[in-house]
Write an enzyme that holds these catalytic residues in place. Structure first.
Site, PDB file in Angstrom:
ATOM      1  N   HIS A   1       1.811  -2.668   0.252  1.00 53.88           N
ATOM      2  CA  HIS A   1       1.762  -0.984   0.504  1.00 53.88           C
ATOM      3  C   HIS A   1       2.399  -1.116   1.428  1.00 53.88           C
ATOM      4  O   HIS A   1       2.656  -0.286   2.104  1.00 53.88           O
ATOM      5  CB  HIS A   1       0.099  -0.816   1.351  1.00 53.88           C
ATOM      6  CG  HIS A   1       0.081   0.545   1.815  1.00 53.88           C
ATOM      7  ND1 HIS A   1       0.178   1.493   0.443  1.00 53.88           N
ATOM      8  CD2 HIS A   1      -0.783   1.083   2.779  1.00 53.88           C
ATOM      9  CE1 HIS A   1      -0.851   3.028   1.767  1.00 53.88           C
ATOM     10  NE2 HIS A   1      -0.893   2.803   2.767  1.00 53.88           N
TER      11      HIS A   1
ATOM     12  N   ASP B   1       0.634  -2.937  -5.072  1.00 51.03           N
ATOM     13  CA  ASP B   1       0.195  -2.138  -3.537  1.00 51.03           C
ATOM     14  C   ASP B   1      -1.715  -2.694  -4.238  1.00 51.03           C
ATOM     15  O   ASP B   1      -1.772  -2.172  -4.759  1.00 51.03           O
ATOM     16  CB  ASP B   1       0.244  -1.004  -3.784  1.00 51.03           C
ATOM     17  CG  ASP B   1      -0.063  -0.253  -2.057  1.00 51.03           C
ATOM     18  OD1 ASP B   1      -1.262  -1.260  -1.845  1.00 51.03           O
ATOM     19  OD2 ASP B   1      -0.112   0.271  -1.609  1.00 51.03           O
TER      20      ASP B   1
ATOM     21  N   SER C   1       1.102   6.952   2.820  1.00 52.46           N
ATOM     22  CA  SER C   1       0.324   6.782   2.783  1.00 52.46           C
ATOM     23  C   SER C   1      -0.562   7.945   3.245  1.00 52.46           C
ATOM     24  O   SER C   1      -0.074   8.888   1.880  1.00 52.46           O
ATOM     25  CB  SER C   1      -0.078   5.564   3.774  1.00 52.46           C
ATOM     26  OG  SER C   1      -1.428   5.169   3.656  1.00 52.46           O
TER      27      SER C   1
END
Length: 523
Positions: free
Chosen positions: A498, A466, A391
């Site tokens: 994600h 995602d 991330s």
């Protein structure tokens, strides 16, 4: 009381989710940075006849109303109004019968105002507790219900912060004896403890929780007892019942690492952990955590994996239990290192402010400070240092390897943001402003100006469905890398979101892939 949300100002974008044998296209109203937000208005509805009264929340419609709650009289609303640029936060008191509105207080910042849940109304007196970082650190203040500041309840170079995202920092208020129970960092930013403050604001915090480590407390309504979830580097999570003075009454789950424990076979292979500090370019202290294999030979040269997150509020160096991929890496002969760069939170305004309007630069400089330290250690092979993040951490891998191409031998970037114009308004604009008023900053914070400088093996991983960091971030990166003639590896997961590393099937595959990648390039 309720909020009405009109999404029509937000442009419709198409979001693609790619599955193993199919794909879906979603028309979604997504407020990309710098574009219109939803329109909101606040109303109250009468239970007797369902009549609605709309309330006046100000002349500027382009604001956020992130927190709304009731005053104890159940007649007036406490409304937090945040400016679009997030540099101003106001607390309003609105009478639901007359519609009269009064601004009780205003917080301002040259960077951004962080939202919080520390608005606590007292029951015995017309007063409330409010959190603010106006002193440079997040502390508590006592106000009367008309918005007059009475006194600060805490102060100093530490912060009142929650022990868990599901919990407030103010745990309980005992008005009879004038005591406020909070979670904070008074002893160390690497730990969370329960402290008592005085409503009279006349004494420093008194620590309640023991031992050293991370405490997440939940108080009984009476305030006489609390349940403590505790863990540390050497102790897996334990749950126990305590009196409000910290005395333990009993364990709910002691979680002893004896022979009956499923983790017992791995205890002997747990890494040794030590904490330390380095100095940033501006003199601020950077904390790190370093883990070495159980059979560590200090006379040998070892490969290192740097775990990075690096994003706002992303503290990772903590005195907490860990039994995950870092331990898998140390069991495979790697030293594992993590450093909390400036901007990662819980250390005060001055620690966070340097990232404002220019993400991906100060953070990189601090991570390089960590690498330079690693290379100074006799047992580290300076040619075999890898970098892994997910991330914001995936973004950090790209920015670091592209801006400092000689620092790392290989890197794994998971679900990275590559262009901040692809991310949403409230998060991105908090730190970056808008693309309209900070075009240079957005360009500098993008990965694409630095693609040509990538010079080491890179693996990019991303879920193809995602809905947080859109897969478009990676496909745009793939094209730029290909156009630049760069060799790189990709592992894309059809249908995955994600948090694919937390899903058993994709998680096992993903971690195994990362380990193989580092073994190939660092061993």
């Amino acid at each position: 009381a309720f909020m009405q949300v009109d999404e029509s100002p937000v442009k419709v974008v198409q979001r693609f989710e790619v599955y193993a044998e199919d794909f879906k296209v979603y028309d979604q109203r997504y407020p990309e940075a710098g574009t219109p937000n939803v329109s909101v208005r606040l109303g109250v509805v009468a239970l007797e006849d369902a009549s609605v009264r709309w309330l006046d929340t100000g002349d500027d419609p382009d604001v956020y109303l992130p927190r709304v709650g009731w005053f104890p009289d159940s007649r007036q609303l406490a409304v937090q109004r945040q400016a679009r640029d997030q540099q101003t936060l106001e607390l309003l008191r609105i009478d639901t019968r007359t519609g009269d509105s009064k601004r009780l207080l205003t917080e301002r910042s040259d960077t951004w105002i962080g939202l919080h849940n520390e608005l606590v109304f007292l029951k015995e007196t017309p007063q409330f507790i409010w959190a603010s970082s106006r002193s440079g650190y997040k502390h508590l203040y006592l106000y009367d219900n008309d918005g007059t500041l009475i006194r600060p309840l805490s102060e100093g170079s530490w912060e009142v912060v929650h022990g868990s995202r599901r919990q407030n920092a103010v745990l309980h208020v005992n008005e009879k004896d004038g005591t406020v129970y909070v979670t904070g960092t008074f002893d160390s930013p690497l730990e969370r403890h329960v402290y008592t403050l005085s409503l009279a604001g006349s004494r420093p915090p008194r620590r309640v929780s023991e031992p050293s480590g991370w405490h997440h407390a939940t108080f009984a309504d009476s305030g006489e007892f609390y349940i403590d979830t505790f863990h540390s580097v050497s102790t897996p999570p334990q749950v126990s019942v305590h009196r409000n003075d910290g005395r333990r009454l009993t364990f709910i789950e002691e979680n002893v690492l004896d022979e009956s424990h499923p983790y017992y076979p791995y205890v002997a292979s747990r890494p040794e952990t030590r904490f330390g500090t380095l100095e940033a370019a501006d003199g601020q202290t950077l904390h790190y955590r370093l883990r070495t294999p159980a059979d560590f030979d200090p006379a040998a040269r070892h490969p290192v994996i740097v775990f990075v997150y690096g994003g706002p509020g992303g503290q990772r160096v903590r005195n907490t239990w860990s039994a995950g991929f870092a331990e898998v890496l140390t069991a495979n002969g790697y030293v594992v290192f993590s450093l909390d760069n400036r901007g990662t939170g819980n250390r005060g305004v001055a620690f966070d402010a340097p990232i404002y309007r220019r993400l991906g630069h100060i953070e990189v400089a601090d991570q390089i400070t960590g690498v330079e330290y690693l290379k100074s250690l006799d047992y580290v092979d300076p040619e075999r240092i890898g970098l892994f993040g997910w991330s914001y951490g995936g973004y950090m891998v790209l920015m670091t390897m592209m801006q400092e191409p000689d620092a790392f031998a290989a890197g794994v970037s998971g679900a990275p943001v590559t262009d901040w114009t692809l991310y949403d308004t409230h998060y991105t604009e908090r730190y970056m402003g808008t693309p309209q008023n900070n075009a240079e900053g957005y360009e500098a914070a993008s990965t694409f100006p630095y693609v040509e400088q990538l010079d080491r093996p890179l693996l990019v991983m991303h879920g193809m469905a995602d809905d947080n960091v859109l897969f478009t971030n990676s496909t745009k990166l793939f094209k730029a890398l290909q156009d630049s003639g760069k060799n790189f590896d990709v592992m894309a997961y059809p249908g995955s979101k994600h948090a694919l590393l937390r899903v058993p099937s994709t998680g096992r595959h993903g971690y195994a892939k990362i380990l193989r990648f580092f073994d190939t390039h660092l061993k």
